[in-house]
Design a protein around this motif. Sequence first.
Motif, PDB file in Angstrom:
ATOM      1  N   THR A  70       0.855  -1.177   0.000  1.00  0.00           N
ATOM      2  CA  THR A  70       0.000   0.000   0.000  1.00  0.00           C
ATOM      3  C   THR A  70       0.895   1.231   0.000  1.00  0.00           C
ATOM      4  N   ASP A  71       0.334   2.381  -0.299  1.00  0.00           N
ATOM      5  CA  ASP A  71       1.118   3.611  -0.365  1.00  0.00           C
ATOM      6  C   ASP A  71       1.793   3.926   0.960  1.00  0.00           C
ATOM      7  N   GLY A  72       1.170   3.606   2.059  1.00  0.00           N
ATOM      8  CA  GLY A  72       1.739   3.915   3.373  1.00  0.00           C
ATOM      9  C   GLY A  72       2.925   3.043   3.749  1.00  0.00           C
ATOM     10  N   ASP A  73       3.177   1.958   3.010  1.00  0.00           N
ATOM     11  CA  ASP A  73       4.298   1.075   3.308  1.00  0.00           C
ATOM     12  C   ASP A  73       5.610   1.719   2.869  1.00  0.00           C
ATOM     13  N   ALA A  74       6.636   1.516   3.651  1.00  0.00           N
ATOM     14  CA  ALA A  74       7.974   1.987   3.278  1.00  0.00           C
ATOM     15  C   ALA A  74       8.611   0.903   2.418  1.00  0.00           C
ATOM     16  N   ILE A  75       8.228   0.885   1.155  1.00  0.00           N
ATOM     17  CA  ILE A  75       8.693  -0.173   0.257  1.00  0.00           C
ATOM     18  C   ILE A  75       9.376   0.419  -0.961  1.00  0.00           C
ATOM     19  N   VAL A  95      17.006  -1.677   2.506  1.00  0.00           N
ATOM     20  CA  VAL A  95      17.935  -0.723   1.910  1.00  0.00           C
ATOM     21  C   VAL A  95      17.764   0.625   2.591  1.00  0.00           C
ATOM     22  N   THR A  96      18.855   1.358   2.695  1.00  0.00           N
ATOM     23  CA  THR A  96      18.822   2.725   3.210  1.00  0.00           C
ATOM     24  C   THR A  96      19.212   3.635   2.069  1.00  0.00           C
ATOM     25  N   MET A  97      18.350   4.629   1.796  1.00  0.00           N
ATOM     26  CA  MET A  97      18.546   5.556   0.678  1.00  0.00           C
ATOM     27  C   MET A  97      18.846   6.951   1.216  1.00  0.00           C
ATOM     28  N   TYR A  98      19.656   7.698   0.449  1.00  0.00           N
ATOM     29  CA  TYR A  98      20.083   9.029   0.849  1.00  0.00           C
ATOM     30  C   TYR A  98      19.816  10.030  -0.269  1.00  0.00           C
ATOM     31  N   TYR A  99      19.272  11.195   0.135  1.00  0.00           N
ATOM     32  CA  TYR A  99      19.047  12.291  -0.821  1.00  0.00           C
ATOM     33  C   TYR A  99      18.943  13.598  -0.038  1.00  0.00           C
ATOM     34  N   GLY A 100      19.676  14.602  -0.465  1.00  0.00           N
ATOM     35  CA  GLY A 100      19.560  15.939   0.111  1.00  0.00           C
ATOM     36  C   GLY A 100      19.743  15.998   1.615  1.00  0.00           C
ATOM     37  N   GLY A 101      20.653  15.220   2.166  1.00  0.00           N
ATOM     38  CA  GLY A 101      20.903  15.221   3.607  1.00  0.00           C
ATOM     39  C   GLY A 101      19.923  14.389   4.418  1.00  0.00           C
ATOM     40  N   LYS A 102      18.943  13.766   3.776  1.00  0.00           N
ATOM     41  CA  LYS A 102      17.963  12.911   4.463  1.00  0.00           C
ATOM     42  C   LYS A 102      18.234  11.451   4.131  1.00  0.00           C
ATOM     43  N   SER A 103      17.740  10.566   4.984  1.00  0.00           N
ATOM     44  CA  SER A 103      17.839   9.132   4.706  1.00  0.00           C
ATOM     45  C   SER A 103      16.562   8.427   5.142  1.00  0.00           C
ATOM     46  N   VAL A 104      16.231   7.358   4.446  1.00  0.00           N
ATOM     47  CA  VAL A 104      15.085   6.507   4.785  1.00  0.00           C
ATOM     48  C   VAL A 104      15.500   5.054   4.575  1.00  0.00           C
ATOM     49  N   THR A 105      14.875   4.175   5.331  1.00  0.00           N
ATOM     50  CA  THR A 105      15.110   2.738   5.185  1.00  0.00           C
ATOM     51  C   THR A 105      13.813   2.091   4.742  1.00  0.00           C
ATOM     52  N   ALA A 106      13.917   1.166   3.813  1.00  0.00           N
ATOM     53  CA  ALA A 106      12.723   0.513   3.264  1.00  0.00           C
ATOM     54  C   ALA A 106      13.056  -0.938   2.918  1.00  0.00           C
ATOM     55  N   THR A 107      12.006  -1.687   2.610  1.00  0.00           N
ATOM     56  CA  THR A 107      12.132  -3.102   2.250  1.00  0.00           C
ATOM     57  C   THR A 107      11.854  -3.284   0.766  1.00  0.00           C
ATOM     58  N   ILE A 108      12.672  -4.076   0.090  1.00  0.00           N
ATOM     59  CA  ILE A 108      12.443  -4.395  -1.323  1.00  0.00           C
ATOM     60  C   ILE A 108      11.314  -5.416  -1.400  1.00  0.00           C
ATOM     61  N   THR A 109      10.215  -5.033  -2.036  1.00  0.00           N
ATOM     62  CA  THR A 109       9.065  -5.937  -2.168  1.00  0.00           C
ATOM     63  C   THR A 109       8.559  -6.035  -3.596  1.00  0.00           C
ATOM     64  N   ALA A 119      21.176   0.221 -10.602  1.00  0.00           N
ATOM     65  CA  ALA A 119      21.158   0.748  -9.235  1.00  0.00           C
ATOM     66  C   ALA A 119      19.989   1.698  -8.993  1.00  0.00           C
ATOM     67  N   ASP A 120      19.012   1.736  -9.901  1.00  0.00           N
ATOM     68  CA  ASP A 120      17.839   2.584  -9.719  1.00  0.00           C
ATOM     69  C   ASP A 120      16.860   1.931  -8.753  1.00  0.00           C
ATOM     70  N   LEU A 121      16.172   2.739  -7.976  1.00  0.00           N
ATOM     71  CA  LEU A 121      15.145   2.254  -7.052  1.00  0.00           C
ATOM     72  C   LEU A 121      13.865   3.047  -7.270  1.00  0.00           C
ATOM     73  N   ASP A 122      12.741   2.348  -7.190  1.00  0.00           N
ATOM     74  CA  ASP A 122      11.418   2.932  -7.352  1.00  0.00           C
ATOM     75  C   ASP A 122      10.717   2.850  -5.994  1.00  0.00           C
ATOM     76  N   MET A 123      10.278   3.961  -5.448  1.00  0.00           N
ATOM     77  CA  MET A 123       9.729   4.004  -4.090  1.00  0.00           C
ATOM     78  C   MET A 123       8.216   4.184  -4.081  1.00  0.00           C
ATOM     79  N   SER A 124       7.604   3.742  -2.984  1.00  0.00           N
ATOM     80  CA  SER A 124       6.183   4.047  -2.798  1.00  0.00           C
ATOM     81  C   SER A 124       6.056   5.569  -2.701  1.00  0.00           C
ATOM     82  N   PRO A 125       4.896   6.124  -3.084  1.00  0.00           N
ATOM     83  CA  PRO A 125       4.742   7.587  -3.072  1.00  0.00           C
ATOM     84  C   PRO A 125       5.036   8.226  -1.715  1.00  0.00           C
ATOM     85  N   SER A 126       4.578   7.611  -0.633  1.00  0.00           N
ATOM     86  CA  SER A 126       4.817   8.218   0.681  1.00  0.00           C
ATOM     87  C   SER A 126       6.296   8.152   1.065  1.00  0.00           C
TER      88      SER A 126
END
Length: 147
Positions: A70-75, A95-109, A119-126
């Motif tokens: 779902t959109d709310g998932d960190a995927i 995976v932990t991603m970095y952009y503009g001084g911020k970082s987020v961790t998500a699960t590959i699903t 090395a490209d990653l596609d993220m959920s909108p949220s």
Amino acid sequence: MYSKSLTSTFTWALVSFLAMFVSVSFAAPIAIRRSTAIAGRQDTTSSGTTYSGDGTWYETGLGACGITNTDGDAIVAAAWQTFDEYPNPICNKQVTMYYGGKSVTATITDRCAGCAGAADLDMSPSLFDTLVGDPGIGRVSITWHYS
């Protein structure tokens, strides 16, 4: 009586022909292109390797790893081209991603079929909104590593 026999013969011939066509079209083999560069990346899941690629977002749903997102998932969806195993070995990796001084961790699903680079990653909108702050941007350069 002659036309009834001819019609019956024609009908059986047509049904036989269609059955042959349908069975051949469903049994046709499918060629799968394999990419050794991406397959090599899948085996390197140590957190010491940093990757650089494009970060994008996509509409979530049933992912290639067999999980409904779902959109709310960190995927995140990763770019892989090998289909030797199901689920793919990188499914459910963090995976932990970095952009503009911020970082987020998500699960590959999911698999990113539209990703151009290995090395490209596609993220959920949220998740994209959390990392980038503006979904209208659509594509940014990110770095990431396996967690």
